[in-house]
Design a protein around this motif. Structure first.
Motif, PDB file in Angstrom:
ATOM      1  N   ASN A  33       0.834  -1.202   0.000  1.00 40.17           N
ATOM      2  CA  ASN A  33       0.000   0.000   0.000  1.00 40.17           C
ATOM      3  C   ASN A  33       0.870   1.253   0.000  1.00 40.17           C
ATOM      4  O   ASN A  33       2.073   1.204   0.260  1.00 40.17           O
ATOM      5  CB  ASN A  33      -0.920   0.013   1.202  1.00 40.17           C
ATOM      6  CG  ASN A  33      -2.020  -1.036   1.118  1.00 40.17           C
ATOM      7  OD1 ASN A  33      -2.575  -1.449   2.111  1.00 40.17           O
ATOM      8  ND2 ASN A  33      -2.328  -1.508  -0.085  1.00 40.17           N
ATOM      9  N   SER A  34       0.250   2.391  -0.290  1.00 44.53           N
ATOM     10  CA  SER A  34       0.959   3.668  -0.287  1.00 44.53           C
ATOM     11  C   SER A  34       1.595   3.911   1.079  1.00 44.53           C
ATOM     12  O   SER A  34       0.938   3.786   2.111  1.00 44.53           O
ATOM     13  CB  SER A  34      -0.017   4.794  -0.621  1.00 44.53           C
ATOM     14  OG  SER A  34       0.632   6.031  -0.609  1.00 44.53           O
ATOM     15  N   LYS A  38       7.631   0.958  -1.116  1.00 47.03           N
ATOM     16  CA  LYS A  38       7.913   0.334  -2.421  1.00 47.03           C
ATOM     17  C   LYS A  38       8.990   1.105  -3.184  1.00 47.03           C
ATOM     18  O   LYS A  38       9.935   0.522  -3.710  1.00 47.03           O
ATOM     19  CB  LYS A  38       6.647   0.277  -3.281  1.00 47.03           C
ATOM     20  CG  LYS A  38       5.531  -0.553  -2.727  1.00 47.03           C
ATOM     21  CD  LYS A  38       4.407  -0.679  -3.719  1.00 47.03           C
ATOM     22  CE  LYS A  38       3.930   0.651  -4.249  1.00 47.03           C
ATOM     23  NZ  LYS A  38       3.436   1.558  -3.200  1.00 47.03           N
ATOM     24  N   GLU A 139       4.561   2.109  -9.912  1.00 45.60           N
ATOM     25  CA  GLU A 139       3.102   2.274 -10.078  1.00 45.60           C
ATOM     26  C   GLU A 139       2.625   1.534 -11.326  1.00 45.60           C
ATOM     27  O   GLU A 139       1.961   2.088 -12.207  1.00 45.60           O
ATOM     28  CB  GLU A 139       2.731   3.756 -10.158  1.00 45.60           C
ATOM     29  CG  GLU A 139       3.232   4.603  -9.017  1.00 45.60           C
ATOM     30  CD  GLU A 139       2.613   4.206  -7.674  1.00 45.60           C
ATOM     31  OE1 GLU A 139       1.608   3.475  -7.663  1.00 45.60           O
ATOM     32  OE2 GLU A 139       3.154   4.629  -6.632  1.00 45.60           O
ATOM     33  N   GLN A 182       0.583  -0.788  -5.971  1.00 45.26           N
ATOM     34  CA  GLN A 182      -0.049  -0.575  -4.676  1.00 45.26           C
ATOM     35  C   GLN A 182      -0.994  -1.707  -4.309  1.00 45.26           C
ATOM     36  O   GLN A 182      -1.103  -2.083  -3.147  1.00 45.26           O
ATOM     37  CB  GLN A 182      -0.821   0.753  -4.677  1.00 45.26           C
ATOM     38  CG  GLN A 182       0.049   1.983  -4.779  1.00 45.26           C
ATOM     39  CD  GLN A 182      -0.779   3.260  -4.705  1.00 45.26           C
ATOM     40  OE1 GLN A 182      -1.986   3.228  -4.512  1.00 45.26           O
ATOM     41  NE2 GLN A 182      -0.111   4.391  -4.861  1.00 45.26           N
ATOM     42  N   ARG A 183      -1.686  -2.230  -5.319  1.00 46.48           N
ATOM     43  CA  ARG A 183      -2.657  -3.290  -5.071  1.00 46.48           C
ATOM     44  C   ARG A 183      -2.566  -4.327  -6.173  1.00 46.48           C
ATOM     45  O   ARG A 183      -2.585  -3.992  -7.361  1.00 46.48           O
ATOM     46  CB  ARG A 183      -4.084  -2.743  -5.014  1.00 46.48           C
ATOM     47  CG  ARG A 183      -4.387  -1.844  -3.829  1.00 46.48           C
ATOM     48  CD  ARG A 183      -5.879  -1.574  -3.777  1.00 46.48           C
ATOM     49  NE  ARG A 183      -6.618  -2.828  -3.679  1.00 46.48           N
ATOM     50  CZ  ARG A 183      -7.913  -2.959  -3.996  1.00 46.48           C
ATOM     51  NH1 ARG A 183      -8.584  -1.915  -4.431  1.00 46.48           N
ATOM     52  NH2 ARG A 183      -8.519  -4.131  -3.880  1.00 46.48           N
ATOM     53  N   THR A 203      -0.088  -4.387   3.719  1.00 47.76           N
ATOM     54  CA  THR A 203      -1.348  -4.446   2.988  1.00 47.76           C
ATOM     55  C   THR A 203      -2.490  -4.555   3.990  1.00 47.76           C
ATOM     56  O   THR A 203      -2.369  -5.259   4.999  1.00 47.76           O
ATOM     57  CB  THR A 203      -1.366  -5.654   2.033  1.00 47.76           C
ATOM     58  OG1 THR A 203      -0.234  -5.593   1.167  1.00 47.76           O
ATOM     59  CG2 THR A 203      -2.627  -5.655   1.194  1.00 47.76           C
TER      60      THR A 203
END
Length: 524
Positions: A33-34, A38, A139, A182-183, A203
């Motif tokens: 997640n943000s 990452k 992204e 992100q997902r 997550t």
């Protein structure tokens, strides 16, 4: 050659190694997640591997441009044509250069098109240049979405096809994909399924935790452990990382991105009245003035236009001296311009044809070569259509006139028309008036002209809740009154005022002045 790069430390405190040669064959998927770290992980991996393998970074936010200073990566600006991006990508593979494709400032659809063209250029390179290369895509859900979004279907298909080629067929061409998302639910399954190495970060959603647990071979009851991970902590699995799920804490990095974790800071100590003045006082707002045309590099089209419109060398003998003074000759020129603009169709005639008529009238009045340069004619015509004088002593006007030169010559009159309306605090010209000043019958052309000038930083166009348009001129703080883009009412009166001013400037009648009113037809 075996090269093991160090990502950080394991939960046991031992170095966490990544087999770079194995990664080139098996690819990597990073999910979190943000705020999970990452981008920090990608930066660490790319920094450690930079001396060993060629790299290309697809950077949608401009966070990795700092690699150019530290590791010598070439930054590729994405504001290019698809064909040019493909040619650049081919030369990148030929010369084994590491690059950062900076997509910052583009909207989602443009980013997808640029990334697709660039990746296709890398993928379609000749077999003789299939050298090993890491392709990092931050992204990745933007470029390989699981479902269709608001972008055009052709852009989505092109981007998804390029990402699928990278992950499914890139290995034989030496391309190893590293994708971060992100997902997992947002990422196309065909793209995610080709990765054999995984680094799963924090997550929270159940569906993402379940997919992460399935990819790592963990039981469903263990999936909730992903919620407890700290930023920078990941669970690793894959032939290049570990044969069993292994907790890793990512190490420090040498470079920094433009964005980072937000930190609190005290609010400004400003009174409520002062804040209201700052927020609602539009007259105090001055947009930054863009660079003048003299400080910009000359584009090929501009250079060719200057060559075509430059004054030819006249080898004929000099004519006899004109006994008339310069003021008298200038008065004759003013009359010629007024006569040209008195024609209602003059706005829609091509400038070269108007220039021919202008030269004909100059020959009739025996002006010789006085004031007949093509560039000067275009400039004077643009000023005349805007209803202003080039000899204005106002410093602000001179600044606006100088900046207008950065626009193509056929647009300068439109910009000056809007600037004059803003200076006089008149209503914003309608789309029809802008199109007419440009020489077009299409109102949509007027809207496009404002959009183009806004993209160049010359103006800022805003609309209120009623749809009325207001334009601010950069650098001088001038602002028009709200006016309807469709015209009518006050906007039409304002344009009539500008037409009157331009007629007075040249000593002729108003352009577009109606003829005598027809007699009323008596009612039966």
């Amino acid at each position: 050659m075996k090269v093991g790069i160090e990502l950080g430390t394991t939960s046991a405190g031992e170095p966490a190694k990544l087999d770079l040669e194995e990664l080139l064959s098996t690819r990597l998927l990073v999910q979190g997640n943000s705020g999970s770290g990452k981008s920090h992980l990608l930066r660490r991996l790319l920094e450690q591997s930079a001396p060993w393998v060629q790299q290309a970074i697809i950077d949608p936010e401009g966070d990795f441009v700092s690699f150019s200073e530290r590791f010598g990566h070439t930054v590729v600006d994405a504001e290019r044509s698809p064909g040019e991006l493909q040619r650049i990508a081919t030369r990148i593979r030929q010369h084994r250069a590491s690059v950062v494709l900076n997509l910052e400032g583009l909207d989602a659809e443009e980013q997808m098109r640029c990334a697709a063209a660039f990746l296709n250029g890398l993928f379609d390179a000749d077999r003789s240049v299939w050298f090993p290369m890491l392709i990092a895509v931050d992204e990745a859900q933007l470029f390989a979405p699981a479902v269709a979004g608001e972008v055009a279907d052709d852009a989505r298909k092109a981007s998804l096809g390029a990402m699928t080629n990278l992950m499914c067929r890139g290995r034989k061409r030496g391309l190893a994909g590293i994708i971060a998302t992100q997902r997992l639910a947002k990422l196309a399954k065909n793209v995610a399924a080709e990765a054999s190495n995984f680094l799963m970060g924090r997550t929270f959603l159940d569906i993402d935790m379940a997919r992460a647990a399935d990819l790592l071979g963990m039981e469903r009851r263990q999936a909730e452990a992903f919620r407890d991970l700290d930023p920078g902590q990941f669970v690793a699995l894959g032939p290049a990382l570990s044969r069993r799920p292994l907790g890793i804490r990512i190490g420090a990095v040498d470079t920094a991105g433009r964005s980072g974790r937000p930190s609190l800071m005290p609010l400004p100590e400003t009174s409520r009245d002062a804040l209201e003045d700052l927020i609602f006082d539009a007259s105090a707002e001055v947009l930054p003035m863009p660079a003048s045309s003299s400080s910009r590099s000359i584009a090929t089209a501009d250079l060719m236009r200057r060559i075509e419109t430059s004054k030819a060398i006249d080898m004929a003998p000099e004519p006899e001296a004109d006994p008339r003074s310069e003021a008298e000759r200038q008065e004759l020129l003013d009359g010629i311009y007024a006569e040209l603009l008195s024609d209602p169709e003059a706005a829609f005639r091509p400038v070269p044809l108007l220039y021919q008529d202008f030269q004909f009238h100059c020959r009739l009045r025996k002006l010789g070569g006085f004031g007949q340069d093509m560039s000067a004619f275009r400039r004077r015509l643009a000023l005349a259509r805007a209803g202003i004088s080039a000899e204005s002593g106002d410093e602000a006007w001179q600044q606006v006139l100088s900046v207008s030169e950065s626009l193509p010559e056929e647009m300068q009159g439109v910009f000056l028309l809007v600037a004059r309306a803003a200076r006089e605090q008149a209503v914003c010209p309608s789309d029809e008036a802008l199109a007419r000043a440009y020489g077009s019958h299409s109102p949509s052309r007027g809207r496009w002209l404002l959009t183009y000038m806004g993209e160049q930083g010359l103006i800022r166009c805003e609309a209120d809740f009623r749809g009325n348009r207001t334009v601010s001129i950069a650098g001088v703080g001038w602002r028009t009154l709200p006016g309807s883009p469709k015209g009518g009412g006050k906007p039409a009166a304002a344009i009539s005022k500008l037409a009157s001013a331009q007629a007075l400037m040249f000593g002729g009648r108003e352009t577009g002045e109606p003829d005598e009113e027809p007699e009323a037809i008596p009612a039966e």
